[in-house]
Structure formats: structure tokens, C-alpha cells
Scaffold this motif. Sequence first.
Motif, PDB file in Angstrom:
ATOM      1  N   LEU A 131       0.825  -1.204   0.000  1.00  0.00           N
ATOM      2  CA  LEU A 131       0.000   0.000   0.000  1.00  0.00           C
ATOM      3  C   LEU A 131       0.862   1.257   0.000  1.00  0.00           C
ATOM      4  CD1 LEU A 131      -2.812  -1.024   2.507  1.00  0.00           C
ATOM      5  CD2 LEU A 131      -3.049  -0.656   0.039  1.00  0.00           C
ATOM      6  N   ALA A 132       1.958   1.221   0.747  1.00  0.00           N
ATOM      7  CA  ALA A 132       2.845   2.383   0.801  1.00  0.00           C
ATOM      8  C   ALA A 132       3.480   2.654  -0.561  1.00  0.00           C
ATOM      9  CB  ALA A 132       3.923   2.170   1.863  1.00  0.00           C
ATOM     10  N   VAL A 133       3.921   1.606  -1.234  1.00  0.00           N
ATOM     11  CA  VAL A 133       4.525   1.775  -2.555  1.00  0.00           C
ATOM     12  C   VAL A 133       3.492   2.303  -3.557  1.00  0.00           C
ATOM     13  CG1 VAL A 133       5.547   0.547  -4.515  1.00  0.00           C
ATOM     14  CG2 VAL A 133       6.326   0.061  -2.182  1.00  0.00           C
ATOM     15  N   ALA A 134       2.266   1.789  -3.479  1.00  0.00           N
ATOM     16  CA  ALA A 134       1.211   2.259  -4.378  1.00  0.00           C
ATOM     17  C   ALA A 134       0.890   3.728  -4.119  1.00  0.00           C
ATOM     18  CB  ALA A 134      -0.042   1.398  -4.197  1.00  0.00           C
ATOM     19  N   ALA A 135       0.842   4.121  -2.844  1.00  0.00           N
ATOM     20  CA  ALA A 135       0.567   5.518  -2.508  1.00  0.00           C
ATOM     21  C   ALA A 135       1.690   6.427  -3.001  1.00  0.00           C
ATOM     22  CB  ALA A 135       0.393   5.664  -0.996  1.00  0.00           C
ATOM     23  N   TRP A 136       2.940   5.979  -2.832  1.00  0.00           N
ATOM     24  CA  TRP A 136       4.091   6.755  -3.303  1.00  0.00           C
ATOM     25  C   TRP A 136       4.066   6.894  -4.831  1.00  0.00           C
ATOM     26  CZ3 TRP A 136       8.177   4.413  -6.189  1.00  0.00           C
ATOM     27  CH2 TRP A 136       9.244   5.266  -6.462  1.00  0.00           C
ATOM     28  N   ALA A 137       3.774   5.801  -5.528  1.00  0.00           N
ATOM     29  CA  ALA A 137       3.750   5.839  -6.990  1.00  0.00           C
ATOM     30  C   ALA A 137       2.652   6.767  -7.503  1.00  0.00           C
ATOM     31  CB  ALA A 137       3.544   4.430  -7.543  1.00  0.00           C
ATOM     32  N   THR A 138       1.512   6.795  -6.828  1.00  0.00           N
ATOM     33  CA  THR A 138       0.402   7.648  -7.256  1.00  0.00           C
ATOM     34  C   THR A 138       0.660   9.109  -6.910  1.00  0.00           C
ATOM     35  OG1 THR A 138      -1.145   5.812  -6.934  1.00  0.00           O
ATOM     36  CG2 THR A 138      -2.073   8.041  -7.051  1.00  0.00           C
ATOM     37  N   ALA A 139       1.050   9.374  -5.658  1.00  0.00           N
ATOM     38  CA  ALA A 139       1.257  10.753  -5.217  1.00  0.00           C
ATOM     39  C   ALA A 139       2.384  11.428  -5.986  1.00  0.00           C
ATOM     40  CB  ALA A 139       1.544  10.784  -3.718  1.00  0.00           C
ATOM     41  N   GLY A 140       3.391  10.657  -6.364  1.00  0.00           N
ATOM     42  CA  GLY A 140       4.525  11.235  -7.086  1.00  0.00           C
ATOM     43  C   GLY A 140       4.167  11.820  -8.429  1.00  0.00           C
ATOM     44  N   LEU A 141       3.017  11.442  -8.961  1.00  0.00           N
ATOM     45  CA  LEU A 141       2.568  11.983 -10.235  1.00  0.00           C
ATOM     46  C   LEU A 141       1.983  13.385 -10.097  1.00  0.00           C
ATOM     47  CD1 LEU A 141       0.721   8.813 -11.594  1.00  0.00           C
ATOM     48  CD2 LEU A 141       3.038   9.578 -12.186  1.00  0.00           C
ATOM     49  N   TRP A 142       1.670  13.783  -8.859  1.00  0.00           N
ATOM     50  CA  TRP A 142       0.916  15.015  -8.653  1.00  0.00           C
ATOM     51  C   TRP A 142       1.676  16.097  -7.907  1.00  0.00           C
ATOM     52  CZ3 TRP A 142      -3.673  15.351 -11.096  1.00  0.00           C
ATOM     53  CH2 TRP A 142      -4.276  14.160 -11.497  1.00  0.00           C
ATOM     54  N   VAL A 143       2.730  15.749  -7.192  1.00  0.00           N
ATOM     55  CA  VAL A 143       3.380  16.728  -6.320  1.00  0.00           C
ATOM     56  C   VAL A 143       4.653  17.280  -6.935  1.00  0.00           C
ATOM     57  CG1 VAL A 143       2.449  15.670  -4.227  1.00  0.00           C
ATOM     58  CG2 VAL A 143       4.697  14.952  -5.076  1.00  0.00           C
ATOM     59  N   GLU A 144       5.034  18.459  -6.467  1.00  0.00           N
ATOM     60  CA  GLU A 144       6.292  19.071  -6.888  1.00  0.00           C
ATOM     61  C   GLU A 144       7.465  18.193  -6.435  1.00  0.00           C
ATOM     62  OE1 GLU A 144       8.237  23.556  -6.989  1.00  0.00           O
ATOM     63  OE2 GLU A 144       6.761  23.051  -5.453  1.00  0.00           O
ATOM     64  N   TYR A 145       8.460  18.080  -7.265  1.00  0.00           N
ATOM     65  CA  TYR A 145       9.642  17.237  -7.076  1.00  0.00           C
ATOM     66  C   TYR A 145       9.326  15.749  -7.195  1.00  0.00           C
ATOM     67  CZ  TYR A 145      12.202  21.401  -5.698  1.00  0.00           C
ATOM     68  OH  TYR A 145      12.798  22.646  -5.682  1.00  0.00           O
ATOM     69  N   SER A 146       8.092  15.419  -7.484  1.00  0.00           N
ATOM     70  CA  SER A 146       7.692  14.080  -7.914  1.00  0.00           C
ATOM     71  C   SER A 146       8.123  12.979  -6.932  1.00  0.00           C
ATOM     72  CB  SER A 146       8.255  13.826  -9.323  1.00  0.00           C
ATOM     73  OG  SER A 146       7.708  12.684  -9.900  1.00  0.00           O
ATOM     74  N   HIS A 147       8.401  11.792  -7.468  1.00  0.00           N
ATOM     75  CA  HIS A 147       8.679  10.617  -6.639  1.00  0.00           C
ATOM     76  C   HIS A 147       9.951  10.778  -5.811  1.00  0.00           C
ATOM     77  CE1 HIS A 147       6.056   8.994  -9.865  1.00  0.00           C
ATOM     78  NE2 HIS A 147       5.540   8.292  -8.875  1.00  0.00           N
ATOM     79  N   LEU A 148      10.981  11.366  -6.400  1.00  0.00           N
ATOM     80  CA  LEU A 148      12.231  11.537  -5.661  1.00  0.00           C
ATOM     81  C   LEU A 148      12.039  12.501  -4.499  1.00  0.00           C
ATOM     82  CD1 LEU A 148      14.840  11.691  -8.571  1.00  0.00           C
ATOM     83  CD2 LEU A 148      14.360   9.781  -7.033  1.00  0.00           C
ATOM     84  N   GLY A 149      11.254  13.553  -4.710  1.00  0.00           N
ATOM     85  CA  GLY A 149      10.996  14.495  -3.627  1.00  0.00           C
ATOM     86  C   GLY A 149      10.294  13.852  -2.443  1.00  0.00           C
ATOM     87  N   LEU A 150       9.369  12.935  -2.724  1.00  0.00           N
ATOM     88  CA  LEU A 150       8.660  12.248  -1.639  1.00  0.00           C
ATOM     89  C   LEU A 150       9.575  11.355  -0.817  1.00  0.00           C
ATOM     90  CD1 LEU A 150       5.375  11.231  -3.509  1.00  0.00           C
ATOM     91  CD2 LEU A 150       5.586  12.936  -1.683  1.00  0.00           C
ATOM     92  N   LEU A 151      10.678  10.927  -1.397  1.00  0.00           N
ATOM     93  CA  LEU A 151      11.604  10.045  -0.678  1.00  0.00           C
ATOM     94  C   LEU A 151      12.545  10.794   0.260  1.00  0.00           C
ATOM     95  CD1 LEU A 151      12.682   7.580  -3.523  1.00  0.00           C
ATOM     96  CD2 LEU A 151      11.080   7.129  -1.646  1.00  0.00           C
TER      97      LEU A 151
END
Length: 270
Positions: free
Chosen positions: A149-169
Motif C-alpha cells: 500500500l505504501a509503494v502504491a501511494a508513493w507511486a500515485t502521489a509522485g505523479l501530482w506533487v512538486e519534485y515528484s517521486h524523488l521528492g517524496l523520498l
Amino acid sequence: MTLQVTPTVDATGSLDRPSSTWTGWGQWLALFTMTVDHLTRYALPDGWELGWAGSSIGRIAFPLFAAMVAWHGLFNTRNPLRYARRILMIGLVAQLPYMLMPRSTDGLILNICFTLSLGLTGGVWLQALRERLERGALGPLRLIAEVGLAVAAWATAGLWVEYSHLGLLMIPLYMIAMRALHEGGEALAERLVATAMALPVLTVAGLMNSSDLAKSFTVATCLAILLLAAGAHRLIPRVPLGMPRRLWLGWYPGHFAAIALWLWLAGGLG
């Protein structure tokens, strides 16, 4: 981005508290570098040829904001999820003026506060996951389900936020590195393990930008923060002039609104 919190031991009581005096300096530096980035990107004419400032000074802002959120979320705030919600509220206020900025990409992009809030939420989950695994309080099926679930949430949210997937990490990896460096003992093996825990956040920082100039400033900022976590925090004096709370909370949405007004007056939004 609300980073001023009441210093206290974390909710688990398992971490002692390092000095946070460096964040007083960090607040001033973060606002300055962020403003330089946004002015050169959105407000100043291309003919001034100041893009180098955004690719150097401007690249300090995000890793510094992420570091302060991770530091306070790990060491200072009693309720990091409530802290994440406060950051999210600032993001909601800032979203409209942020959307008025000229952008090279189409579609809805959520501003940096969403990245920081979601990143802190992920970091809190990772810390709790570690503690439950250490207690043997998490079965394999539950572990697989939560990670999925965490990976799915990260993959989805990264499409919408500034700095994308790397920023979320950034914040989760900062928290892992900060905890390892702060808790690391004096033995060589312990120091090597703590150093290894710092490599992922440095790697992500290096991957976030395309130019060598931008990479160097982002990675250097991360490295400086990790040195603070390793013990250099004790050497930082208190900032002579603390950031006024209203200025700190209002600058992010306010400076976007001011830039949007300037662009409208100059015909940039018409």
C-alpha cells in the motif's frame, strides 16, 4: 511551511534530543534561497540571464526544507502526523497563487507543502514499522500488505506533487539517516553502518537535478545536514534574530501571491 514546534522527546521516548539551534539559521536560509529560485524562475526577465542563481542558490531550498521537517518530525514534535497536517494546511492556502505561476508542464501540480507533508507521513510510517519489527509485533502478511500500500501511494502521489517521486523520498530517507547518525556509537562498525544509512538520501539528492551545478548544491546541502545529525549540531550557536512566526507561516503563500500580482500588472498573466 510550519516548522516551529515545541521541543520534546519523540513519542516513543527512544531517542534523546539533539540541539535544534541550527534550524533558526536554516529558516532564514530556506526562505532566502526559495525566493531567489522563484524570482529567477517566474518573475525576472530571461534577458537578465540569472538562471544560474536558480540552479545554484535555488537548489538549496528544497533539501533544506525537507531536512528541517525530517529533523523536527524525528526529534522534536510529540505528534508528527499533526505536524504534517499543519504543513498540508499551508499547502492548501498556497495552492491557488502557486497555480498562477507560469509553468512549462500541463496539468495540476501540487506545491511543495504537499510533498513535505506526504514525505513526513511516509517517514513516520517507516519509523513505526521499524519499531514494530523490532518488537516482533508485525506478521509477514501484514508487512507485505502495508509495504504494498505504501509503494502504491508513493507511486500515485509522485505523479501530482512538486519534485515528484524523488521528492517524496527525501524526508523518509533523511529520517533514516539522521537517526542512524545520531544513535551511532563510537565503534568503527557502528560508524560505518551509520554512514551507509546516509548514502540513500545523498543518492536521491544527486538524482533530483539534471545539471552538475544543481546537483552539487543539492548534495552539498544534504551532506551539511547529515554532518549536523552526526554531532555538528552542538557547534551551532543560536540565531541572533529568530524568524517571526507569522512571517514564517505566511511567506510561502504570500510570496507566490506577490509574484502573481507582479506578473498580472506586467501583463504576464494576461
